[in-house]
Design a protein around this motif. Structure first.
Motif, PDB file in Angstrom:
ATOM      1  N   ALA A   1      -6.926  -7.512   2.188  1.00 53.96           N
ATOM      2  CA  ALA A   1      -6.337  -6.393   2.919  1.00 53.96           C
ATOM      3  C   ALA A   1      -7.080  -6.048   4.196  1.00 53.96           C
ATOM      4  CB  ALA A   1      -6.265  -5.171   2.010  1.00 53.96           C
ATOM      5  N   THR A   2      -8.190  -6.730   4.453  1.00 56.49           N
ATOM      6  CA  THR A   2      -8.904  -6.531   5.721  1.00 56.49           C
ATOM      7  C   THR A   2      -8.894  -7.803   6.572  1.00 56.49           C
ATOM      8  OG1 THR A   2     -11.058  -7.130   4.749  1.00 56.49           O
ATOM      9  CG2 THR A   2     -10.434  -4.789   4.705  1.00 56.49           C
ATOM     10  N   GLY A   3      -8.020  -8.738   6.212  1.00 59.82           N
ATOM     11  CA  GLY A   3      -7.853  -9.937   7.021  1.00 59.82           C
ATOM     12  C   GLY A   3      -8.886 -11.013   6.800  1.00 59.82           C
ATOM     13  N   ARG A   4      -9.672 -10.898   5.747  1.00 57.96           N
ATOM     14  CA  ARG A   4     -10.722 -11.876   5.502  1.00 57.96           C
ATOM     15  C   ARG A   4     -10.285 -13.026   4.597  1.00 57.96           C
ATOM     16  NH1 ARG A   4     -12.934  -7.214   7.087  1.00 57.96           N
ATOM     17  NH2 ARG A   4     -15.059  -7.205   7.916  1.00 57.96           N
ATOM     18  N   ALA A   5      -9.135 -12.891   3.962  1.00 51.90           N
ATOM     19  CA  ALA A   5      -8.579 -13.938   3.109  1.00 51.90           C
ATOM     20  C   ALA A   5      -7.087 -14.021   3.374  1.00 51.90           C
ATOM     21  CB  ALA A   5      -8.848 -13.635   1.633  1.00 51.90           C
ATOM     22  N   PRO A   6      -6.559 -15.210   3.669  1.00 49.05           N
ATOM     23  CA  PRO A   6      -5.123 -15.333   3.950  1.00 49.05           C
ATOM     24  C   PRO A   6      -4.291 -15.091   2.698  1.00 49.05           C
ATOM     25  CG  PRO A   6      -6.147 -17.498   3.813  1.00 49.05           C
ATOM     26  CD  PRO A   6      -7.266 -16.507   3.757  1.00 49.05           C
ATOM     27  N   LEU A   7      -3.109 -14.547   2.888  1.00 47.62           N
ATOM     28  CA  LEU A   7      -2.213 -14.292   1.775  1.00 47.62           C
ATOM     29  C   LEU A   7      -1.469 -15.570   1.385  1.00 47.62           C
ATOM     30  CD1 LEU A   7      -0.562 -10.921   2.892  1.00 47.62           C
ATOM     31  CD2 LEU A   7      -2.505 -11.229   1.356  1.00 47.62           C
ATOM     32  N   THR A   8      -1.311 -15.775   0.090  1.00 44.15           N
ATOM     33  CA  THR A   8      -0.505 -16.887  -0.386  1.00 44.15           C
ATOM     34  C   THR A   8       0.974 -16.502  -0.325  1.00 44.15           C
ATOM     35  OG1 THR A   8      -0.497 -16.154  -2.685  1.00 44.15           O
ATOM     36  CG2 THR A   8      -2.348 -17.522  -1.974  1.00 44.15           C
ATOM     37  N   ARG A   9       1.840 -17.477  -0.506  1.00 50.14           N
ATOM     38  CA  ARG A   9       3.279 -17.202  -0.505  1.00 50.14           C
ATOM     39  C   ARG A   9       3.641 -16.236  -1.632  1.00 50.14           C
ATOM     40  NH1 ARG A   9       6.905 -22.428  -0.544  1.00 50.14           N
ATOM     41  NH2 ARG A   9       5.662 -22.673   1.363  1.00 50.14           N
TER      42      ARG A   9
ATOM     43  N   ALA B   1       5.125 -10.687  -3.528  1.00 50.24           N
ATOM     44  CA  ALA B   1       4.850  -9.500  -4.339  1.00 50.24           C
ATOM     45  C   ALA B   1       4.675  -8.252  -3.471  1.00 50.24           C
ATOM     46  CB  ALA B   1       3.597  -9.731  -5.187  1.00 50.24           C
ATOM     47  N   LEU B   2       4.096  -8.419  -2.301  1.00 49.92           N
ATOM     48  CA  LEU B   2       3.877  -7.277  -1.406  1.00 49.92           C
ATOM     49  C   LEU B   2       5.154  -6.861  -0.679  1.00 49.92           C
ATOM     50  CD1 LEU B   2       0.456  -8.361   0.113  1.00 49.92           C
ATOM     51  CD2 LEU B   2       0.853  -6.259  -1.185  1.00 49.92           C
ATOM     52  N   GLY B   3       6.078  -7.790  -0.516  1.00 53.48           N
ATOM     53  CA  GLY B   3       7.315  -7.464   0.181  1.00 53.48           C
ATOM     54  C   GLY B   3       7.069  -7.091   1.630  1.00 53.48           C
ATOM     55  N   ALA B   4       7.713  -6.019   2.061  1.00 52.41           N
ATOM     56  CA  ALA B   4       7.581  -5.590   3.456  1.00 52.41           C
ATOM     57  C   ALA B   4       6.164  -5.188   3.818  1.00 52.41           C
ATOM     58  CB  ALA B   4       8.541  -4.441   3.745  1.00 52.41           C
ATOM     59  N   ASP B   5       5.382  -4.780   2.811  1.00 51.01           N
ATOM     60  CA  ASP B   5       4.020  -4.347   3.087  1.00 51.01           C
ATOM     61  C   ASP B   5       3.122  -5.505   3.513  1.00 51.01           C
ATOM     62  OD1 ASP B   5       4.385  -1.647   2.650  1.00 51.01           O
ATOM     63  OD2 ASP B   5       3.943  -1.771   0.509  1.00 51.01           O
ATOM     64  N   ALA B   6       3.522  -6.735   3.251  1.00 49.84           N
ATOM     65  CA  ALA B   6       2.709  -7.885   3.652  1.00 49.84           C
ATOM     66  C   ALA B   6       2.502  -7.893   5.162  1.00 49.84           C
ATOM     67  CB  ALA B   6       3.360  -9.185   3.197  1.00 49.84           C
ATOM     68  N   GLY B   7       3.529  -7.455   5.904  1.00 46.89           N
ATOM     69  CA  GLY B   7       3.421  -7.422   7.354  1.00 46.89           C
ATOM     70  C   GLY B   7       2.501  -6.336   7.874  1.00 46.89           C
ATOM     71  N   ARG B   8       2.094  -5.408   7.007  1.00 47.47           N
ATOM     72  CA  ARG B   8       1.204  -4.338   7.424  1.00 47.47           C
ATOM     73  C   ARG B   8      -0.265  -4.739   7.319  1.00 47.47           C
ATOM     74  NH1 ARG B   8       2.402   0.516   3.806  1.00 47.47           N
ATOM     75  NH2 ARG B   8       0.814   1.454   5.169  1.00 47.47           N
ATOM     76  N   LEU B   9      -0.534  -5.844   6.638  1.00 45.56           N
ATOM     77  CA  LEU B   9      -1.911  -6.272   6.473  1.00 45.56           C
ATOM     78  C   LEU B   9      -2.369  -7.037   7.708  1.00 45.56           C
ATOM     79  CD1 LEU B   9      -1.283  -5.391   3.589  1.00 45.56           C
ATOM     80  CD2 LEU B   9      -2.522  -7.397   2.743  1.00 45.56           C
ATOM     81  N   PRO B  10      -3.618  -6.940   8.122  1.00 50.03           N
ATOM     82  CA  PRO B  10      -4.691  -6.158   7.499  1.00 50.03           C
ATOM     83  C   PRO B  10      -4.525  -4.651   7.734  1.00 50.03           C
ATOM     84  CG  PRO B  10      -5.496  -7.144   9.518  1.00 50.03           C
ATOM     85  CD  PRO B  10      -4.100  -7.691   9.288  1.00 50.03           C
ATOM     86  N   LEU B  11      -4.921  -3.883   6.723  1.00 49.39           N
ATOM     87  CA  LEU B  11      -4.823  -2.428   6.794  1.00 49.39           C
ATOM     88  C   LEU B  11      -5.901  -1.842   7.698  1.00 49.39           C
ATOM     89  CD1 LEU B  11      -3.987  -1.771   3.061  1.00 49.39           C
ATOM     90  CD2 LEU B  11      -2.435  -1.516   5.009  1.00 49.39           C
ATOM     91  N   PHE B  12      -7.044  -2.502   7.755  1.00 51.18           N
ATOM     92  CA  PHE B  12      -8.063  -2.211   8.770  1.00 51.18           C
ATOM     93  C   PHE B  12      -8.942  -3.426   8.898  1.00 51.18           C
ATOM     94  CE2 PHE B  12     -10.329  -0.513   4.990  1.00 51.18           C
ATOM     95  CZ  PHE B  12     -11.573  -1.108   5.126  1.00 51.18           C
ATOM     96  N   CYS B  13      -9.646  -3.513  10.005  1.00 50.59           N
ATOM     97  CA  CYS B  13     -10.510  -4.670  10.271  1.00 50.59           C
ATOM     98  C   CYS B  13     -11.961  -4.220  10.425  1.00 50.59           C
ATOM     99  CB  CYS B  13     -10.084  -5.378  11.534  1.00 50.59           C
ATOM    100  SG  CYS B  13      -8.431  -6.092  11.428  1.00 50.59           S
TER     101      CYS B  13
END
Length: 236
Positions: free
Chosen positions: A211-219, A224-236
């Motif tokens: 959630a801070t951009g340090r690990a890429p999201l898998t498919r 599972a995150l749905g629309a919220d996937a596009g909001r990540l990273p939540l902070f850097c």
């Protein structure tokens, strides 16, 4: 009168003591790793792009120094941020991040002997914990152009230290990870920014990384995150 031991809320004094406890544990585990590092290890890469261990430790030193100033800078205005909303300003910013990386690398390079940087960080981190324990957690304080209560500031310090602890030990496989209470504070902060508990079965550590951009999201994670996937990273 409500009995705090049977009510569904945490008594204020207990919550305030917990904030300091979380900072003490989180700073303590990070300091223990820092104290064990030598000159050669200080040149290892970290989870922060472009930063070696010594650069990241300088950044952590600067954050502890900022905390000392903030804890002694009472604000006359009411808080405009809390322990969660504080992080909304820390969105991805490629230009600002590049400038910050460069400034930190140059500043850290002024310490010709890593032991000097390590020692200054350790004594400053210890002083920050002492100042936090002595602060009135309800008092508004100023930092980064905002006003928070001292208690909320203390929580943000623990969150940043826990995340950077993960960065620090990336190439130090024998080093212990962050304090569990620090990672729990990170989870609570990220859930607050997301607006709900994350709907993925992540450990606290992986959640902090993803959630801070340090690990890429898998498919599967994106699904599972749905629309919220596009909001990540939540902070850097």
């Amino acid at each position: 009168m409500t009995d705090p031991h049977t009510s569904g809320t945490t008594p204020p004094r207990v919550a305030e003591a917990h904030q300091v406890f979380v900072l003490r544990e989180t700073y303590g585990t990070l300091a223990a790793v820092a104290a064990s590092l030598d000159e050669e290890e200080s040149w290892l890469p970290t989870g922060c792009t472009g930063w070696a261990v010594r650069d990241l430790l300088f950044h952590c030193l600067a954050d502890a120094q900022r905390a000392l100033v903030a804890l002694h800078t009472p604000a006359s205005a009411p808080p405009d941020r809390d322990a969660v909303t504080y992080w909304r300003d820390w969105a991805p910013d490629p230009v600002g991040a590049a400038n910050g990386r460069r400034w930190t690398r140059v500043s850290a390079s002024m310490f010709l002997d890593f032991r000097q940087l390590r020692g200054l960080y350790l004594e400053t981190a210890a002083a920050t914990v002492t100042a936090a324990a002595a602060a009135d957690p309800a008092r508004p304080v100023s930092t980064q152009g905002h006003v928070l209560t001292a208690g909320d500031l203390i929580t943000t310090l623990a969150v940043e230290a826990a995340v950077h602890h993960l960065d620090l030990v990336r190439e130090l496989p024998g080093a212990p990870g962050p304090a569990a209470v620090g990672l729990a504070a990170v989870r609570e902060t990220l859930d607050g920014l997301l607006g709900r508990p994350v709907p993925v079965d992540w450990s606290d550590e992986h959640y902090a990384r993803a959630a801070t951009g340090r690990a890429p999201l898998t498919r599967e994670e994106r699904r599972a995150l749905g629309a919220d996937a596009g909001r990540l990273p939540l902070f850097c």
